[in-house]
Design a protein around this motif. Sequence first.
Motif, PDB file in Angstrom:
ATOM      1  N   LEU A  84       0.832  -1.207   0.000  1.00 38.26           N
ATOM      2  CA  LEU A  84       0.000   0.000   0.000  1.00 38.26           C
ATOM      3  C   LEU A  84       0.866   1.256   0.000  1.00 38.26           C
ATOM      4  N   VAL A  85       1.917   1.254   0.806  1.00 38.91           N
ATOM      5  CA  VAL A  85       2.814   2.413   0.877  1.00 38.91           C
ATOM      6  C   VAL A  85       3.484   2.658  -0.474  1.00 38.91           C
ATOM      7  N   LEU A  91       7.173   6.068  -4.546  1.00 39.48           N
ATOM      8  CA  LEU A  91       8.089   4.923  -4.543  1.00 39.48           C
ATOM      9  C   LEU A  91       7.829   3.989  -5.708  1.00 39.48           C
ATOM     10  N   SER A  92       6.564   3.887  -6.120  1.00 37.23           N
ATOM     11  CA  SER A  92       6.255   2.992  -7.240  1.00 37.23           C
ATOM     12  C   SER A  92       6.908   3.481  -8.528  1.00 37.23           C
ATOM     13  N   MET A  93       6.881   4.790  -8.765  1.00 40.00           N
ATOM     14  CA  MET A  93       7.522   5.338  -9.961  1.00 40.00           C
ATOM     15  C   MET A  93       9.035   5.206  -9.875  1.00 40.00           C
ATOM     16  N   VAL A  94       9.577   5.381  -8.676  1.00 39.60           N
ATOM     17  CA  VAL A  94      11.021   5.194  -8.501  1.00 39.60           C
ATOM     18  C   VAL A  94      11.417   3.776  -8.884  1.00 39.60           C
ATOM     19  N   TRP A  95      10.611   2.811  -8.438  1.00 39.90           N
ATOM     20  CA  TRP A  95      10.944   1.412  -8.733  1.00 39.90           C
ATOM     21  C   TRP A  95      10.807   1.115 -10.225  1.00 39.90           C
ATOM     22  N   PHE A  96       9.672   1.459 -10.800  1.00 36.32           N
ATOM     23  CA  PHE A  96       9.397   1.058 -12.184  1.00 36.32           C
ATOM     24  C   PHE A  96      10.166   1.891 -13.209  1.00 36.32           C
ATOM     25  N   LEU A 114      -0.573  -1.722  -9.359  1.00 43.28           N
ATOM     26  CA  LEU A 114      -0.306  -2.210  -8.003  1.00 43.28           C
ATOM     27  C   LEU A 114      -1.547  -2.168  -7.127  1.00 43.28           C
ATOM     28  N   TRP A 115      -2.442  -1.221  -7.387  1.00 41.13           N
ATOM     29  CA  TRP A 115      -3.668  -1.142  -6.589  1.00 41.13           C
ATOM     30  C   TRP A 115      -4.540  -2.379  -6.796  1.00 41.13           C
ATOM     31  N   VAL A 116      -4.506  -2.911  -8.002  1.00 38.69           N
ATOM     32  CA  VAL A 116      -5.304  -4.107  -8.288  1.00 38.69           C
ATOM     33  C   VAL A 116      -4.724  -5.323  -7.567  1.00 38.69           C
ATOM     34  N   ALA A 117      -3.402  -5.326  -7.388  1.00 34.93           N
ATOM     35  CA  ALA A 117      -2.725  -6.469  -6.765  1.00 34.93           C
ATOM     36  C   ALA A 117      -2.516  -6.281  -5.264  1.00 34.93           C
TER      37      ALA A 117
END
Length: 217
Positions: A84-85, A91-96, A114-117
């Motif tokens: 969720l964080v 952070l999601s954009m940093v990772w991808f 990620l929200w779906v998962a």
Amino acid sequence: TPLAMTSLLRLMAEPVSSAALSRMPRALDSLAVWSVVTGFVFLLRSFGMAYSEVVIALLDEPGSSASLRRFMAILTVVVTVLLLVVAATPLSMVWFERITGLRTELAEFSSRALWVALLMPGINVLQSWYQGLLVHSRRTRGITEAVGIYLIVSSALLLGGVLWHRVAGLYVALAAVSVGRSIQTVWLWHRSRPAMESMERRDQDAPALQVADICAR
């Protein structure tokens, strides 16, 4: 044999997902980032993957069930909050985008997925708990049944996504996996109830048996 069939059924789910992704909107984008998104989710799912072995190894210990259940609940919350964080922050954009190296458009596409998962890591912990109970009680047929149910449900949802053809394949596929695994977990819970009841009776009888053993000595 049931456990061997379980692995075979799990392998069958991968080509079904790929075939469905290629027939839904944004097929190329979905196929391009499918392994990237599921790979990241797998990092958090991996925290619960070995938990079934822990359950099998420790259930014979007196009074272990309460500690194992408590740890299962804590781990479920922790991995869900972690995902969720990441999903709710940059952070999601940093990772991808920066770490994985996706283009900005694909990184945003993956970040929204990620929200779906979101529930998948926590579901994995619950599955490991119930599977550990079933293996410990030598009732492994329920595990195979649960995987078969997952394959049927997820395939039906993927087929629905292909026929509807309005939502990007990545979102449909992740939703199909999440719903399928949720129903799989419910079935594992149902099949493991006798094992849980037997374990609870054992723990209730343990203090009396210990007192009787002390008296006998």
